[in-house]
Design a protein around this motif. Structure first.
Motif, short mmCIF file in Angstrom:
data_model
loop_
_atom_site.label_atom_id
_atom_site.label_comp_id
_atom_site.label_asym_id
_atom_site.label_seq_id
_atom_site.Cartn_x
_atom_site.Cartn_y
_atom_site.Cartn_z
N GLU A 62 0.83 -1.19 0.00
CA GLU A 62 0.00 0.00 0.00
C GLU A 62 0.87 1.24 0.00
N ARG A 63 0.73 2.00 -1.09
CA ARG A 63 1.50 3.23 -1.23
C ARG A 63 1.20 4.18 -0.08
N GLY A 90 9.55 7.91 -5.90
CA GLY A 90 10.82 7.28 -6.25
C GLY A 90 10.92 5.87 -5.70
N LEU A 91 10.47 5.70 -4.46
CA LEU A 91 10.51 4.38 -3.83
C LEU A 91 9.60 3.40 -4.58
N VAL A 92 8.39 3.88 -4.91
CA VAL A 92 7.44 3.01 -5.61
C VAL A 92 8.00 2.61 -6.98
N ARG A 93 8.60 3.60 -7.66
CA ARG A 93 9.20 3.28 -8.97
C ARG A 93 10.30 2.24 -8.84
N GLN A 94 11.12 2.39 -7.80
CA GLN A 94 12.19 1.41 -7.60
C GLN A 94 11.63 0.02 -7.37
N LEU A 95 10.55 -0.04 -6.59
CA LEU A 95 9.93 -1.35 -6.32
C LEU A 95 9.37 -1.94 -7.60
N GLU A 110 14.63 -1.65 4.50
CA GLU A 110 16.02 -1.27 4.22
C GLU A 110 16.07 -0.24 3.08
N LEU A 111 15.18 -0.44 2.10
CA LEU A 111 15.14 0.48 0.96
C LEU A 111 14.74 1.88 1.43
N VAL A 112 13.72 1.94 2.31
CA VAL A 112 13.28 3.23 2.83
C VAL A 112 14.41 3.85 3.66
N MET A 113 15.06 3.04 4.48
CA MET A 113 16.14 3.56 5.32
C MET A 113 17.29 4.11 4.48
#
Ligand SMILES: [Zn+2]
Length: 174
Positions: A62-63, A90-95, A110-113
């Motif tokens: 969930e975004r 940006g995070l959603v695009r990476q996922l 970890e990605l968010v951090m």
């Protein structure tokens, strides 16, 4: 496209036009067999991402939930809402670009951090403290050491050597 009225398998597109925000295309179709007209709407289907929890449960990504946890970490920090939006996008695009439909929650955290570490140290520590469920002072120490190391110029990879807790898995920043 099959005709929804008579079932004929071949219908003709008479007209195609994007909707107001160009996020979808409407096509007017005509069935040569029964003469009926109908509309189809074409839009991008992003992959449905699933998060695998530590206990093995799978829940839809969930975004909004991701954005909320980042906003909480950013509370009262000098970061504009627009920038938070960009970070989340940006995070959603990476996922989505990762090619994986299922993301372990650890990897997501970890990605968010990784991202927050570069944006705001306070937000990073706040997020990390919730995400890692700190119970010991030692955990804070580890985070602070990794922050200090990451901030040293000329040693971009030093943080990766801070210990097993710092391993970032396959989602390591590309
Ligand atoms: Zn028809």
């Amino acid at each position: 496209m099959r005709c929804p009225f008579c079932g004929h398998e071949d219908t003709q597109v008479k007209d195609s036009r994007p909707n107001e925000d160009a996020a979808a295309i409407r096509r007017r179709r005509f069935c040569p067999t029964c003469g009926q007209r109908f509309t189809t709407i074409e839009r991008v289907q992003l992959r449905e991402l699933v998060v695998i929890k530590v206990d093995g449960r799978r829940v839809p990504f969930e975004r909004d939930k991701l954005a909320k946890s980042i906003r909480i970490a950013m509370r009262k920090r000098p970061i504009h809402e627009e920038r938070i939006e960009r970070i989340v996008n940006g995070l959603v695009r990476q996922l989505e670009a990762s090619g994986e439909n299922e993301i372990p929650s650890k990897q997501l955290g970890e990605l968010v951090m990784d991202t927050l570490r570069e944006v705001d140290a306070v937000a990073y520590v706040r997020f990390a403290s919730v995400y890692r469920d700190f119970r010991e002072a030692r955990d804070f120490e580890t985070i602070l050491v990794s922050l200090a190391t990451a901030a040293s110029p000329g040693q971009p990879d030093a943080a990766a050597e801070a210990g097993p807790d710092e391993s970032k898995g396959a989602m390591k920043r590309a």
